[in-house]
Motif scaffolding. Structure first.
Motif, PDB file in Angstrom:
ATOM      1  N   LYS A  82     -10.954   1.745  -7.739  1.00  0.00           N
ATOM      2  CA  LYS A  82     -12.354   1.517  -7.407  1.00  0.00           C
ATOM      3  C   LYS A  82     -12.649   0.021  -7.394  1.00  0.00           C
ATOM      4  CE  LYS A  82     -13.961   5.871  -9.231  1.00  0.00           C
ATOM      5  NZ  LYS A  82     -14.854   6.538 -10.168  1.00  0.00           N
ATOM      6  N   GLU A  83     -13.699  -0.354  -6.691  1.00  0.00           N
ATOM      7  CA  GLU A  83     -14.105  -1.761  -6.569  1.00  0.00           C
ATOM      8  C   GLU A  83     -14.229  -2.455  -7.923  1.00  0.00           C
ATOM      9  OE1 GLU A  83     -14.778  -4.184  -4.303  1.00  0.00           O
ATOM     10  OE2 GLU A  83     -14.192  -2.947  -2.627  1.00  0.00           O
ATOM     11  N   ASN A  84     -14.707  -1.756  -8.916  1.00  0.00           N
ATOM     12  CA  ASN A  84     -14.884  -2.349 -10.238  1.00  0.00           C
ATOM     13  C   ASN A  84     -13.857  -1.828 -11.247  1.00  0.00           C
ATOM     14  OD1 ASN A  84     -15.832   0.240 -10.459  1.00  0.00           O
ATOM     15  ND2 ASN A  84     -17.744  -0.295 -11.464  1.00  0.00           N
ATOM     16  N   GLU A 127      -5.659 -11.378  -6.417  1.00  0.00           N
ATOM     17  CA  GLU A 127      -6.680 -10.905  -5.482  1.00  0.00           C
ATOM     18  C   GLU A 127      -6.102  -9.969  -4.423  1.00  0.00           C
ATOM     19  OE1 GLU A 127      -9.937 -11.487  -5.603  1.00  0.00           O
ATOM     20  OE2 GLU A 127     -10.011 -13.105  -7.082  1.00  0.00           O
ATOM     21  N   PRO A 140      -7.628 -11.261 -11.004  1.00  0.00           N
ATOM     22  CA  PRO A 140      -7.768  -9.808 -11.126  1.00  0.00           C
ATOM     23  C   PRO A 140      -6.457  -9.166 -11.591  1.00  0.00           C
ATOM     24  CG  PRO A 140      -8.561 -10.551  -9.001  1.00  0.00           C
ATOM     25  CD  PRO A 140      -7.857 -11.708  -9.627  1.00  0.00           C
ATOM     26  N   TYR A 194     -10.953  -2.837 -12.306  1.00  0.00           N
ATOM     27  CA  TYR A 194      -9.933  -3.772 -12.784  1.00  0.00           C
ATOM     28  C   TYR A 194     -10.581  -4.793 -13.710  1.00  0.00           C
ATOM     29  CZ  TYR A 194     -11.874  -6.775  -9.135  1.00  0.00           C
ATOM     30  OH  TYR A 194     -12.723  -7.520  -8.354  1.00  0.00           O
ATOM     31  N   LYS A 197       0.821  -1.210   0.000  1.00  0.00           N
ATOM     32  CA  LYS A 197       0.000   0.000   0.000  1.00  0.00           C
ATOM     33  C   LYS A 197       0.856   1.263   0.000  1.00  0.00           C
ATOM     34  CE  LYS A 197      -3.857  -2.181   2.379  1.00  0.00           C
ATOM     35  NZ  LYS A 197      -4.626  -2.264   3.629  1.00  0.00           N
ATOM     36  N   ILE A 224      -7.454  -1.192  -3.732  1.00  0.00           N
ATOM     37  CA  ILE A 224      -8.822  -0.800  -3.396  1.00  0.00           C
ATOM     38  C   ILE A 224      -8.877  -0.272  -1.967  1.00  0.00           C
ATOM     39  CG2 ILE A 224     -11.158  -1.679  -2.968  1.00  0.00           C
ATOM     40  CD1 ILE A 224     -10.633  -3.642  -5.359  1.00  0.00           C
ATOM     41  N   GLU A 225      -8.224  -0.958  -1.043  1.00  0.00           N
ATOM     42  CA  GLU A 225      -8.246  -0.560   0.368  1.00  0.00           C
ATOM     43  C   GLU A 225      -7.620   0.794   0.619  1.00  0.00           C
ATOM     44  OE1 GLU A 225      -6.565  -3.753   2.669  1.00  0.00           O
ATOM     45  OE2 GLU A 225      -8.236  -5.107   2.175  1.00  0.00           O
ATOM     46  N   GLN A 244      -6.697  -5.950  -4.170  1.00  0.00           N
ATOM     47  CA  GLN A 244      -7.396  -5.542  -2.952  1.00  0.00           C
ATOM     48  C   GLN A 244      -6.618  -4.472  -2.194  1.00  0.00           C
ATOM     49  OE1 GLN A 244     -10.540  -6.406  -2.202  1.00  0.00           O
ATOM     50  NE2 GLN A 244     -10.429  -4.953  -0.529  1.00  0.00           N
TER      51      GLN A 244
END
Length: 97
Positions: free
Chosen positions: A79-81, A66, A90, A83, A52, A73-74, A70
């Motif tokens: 954004k959640e979508n 994954e 992913p 990728y 991060k 995203i965190e 993630q």
């Protein structure tokens, strides 16, 4: 996860991250094939916190898996979508100007 930071004059940092189990494998989806190599993704194990921090300061990011996606995203970079999937894996590329 494994991470490698590529530094280029005039471009900045490109952070490449992949989930541990993906290193040295090949993903195929239709005509798309990606070789997940140590040369690009490195072989340095990293914690989610280290990932991060690196991606928050990167000019560009290449994320596979994954856990790698993630992490972006965190920390609000992706954004959640925001990728795609290569098969079931992913994948995200993030470019900043």
């Amino acid at each position: 996860m494994y991470m490698k930071i590529h530094r280029y004059a005039g471009v900045g940092q490109i952070v490449a991250v992949c989930d541990t189990e993906l290193l040295n494998t090949t993903l195929t989806d239709g005509n798309l094939t990606i070789h997940i190599t140590e040369g690009f993704y490195g072989n340095t194990p990293c914690t989610p916190e280290e990932v991060k921090t690196a991606i928050q300061h990167a000019s560009n990011c290449n994320l596979l898996g994954e856990k790698a996606v993630q992490a972006a995203i965190e920390c609000g970079i992706l954004k959640e979508n925001g990728y795609m999937r290569i098969g079931t894996v992913p994948h995200a590329q993030i470019y900043r100007t």
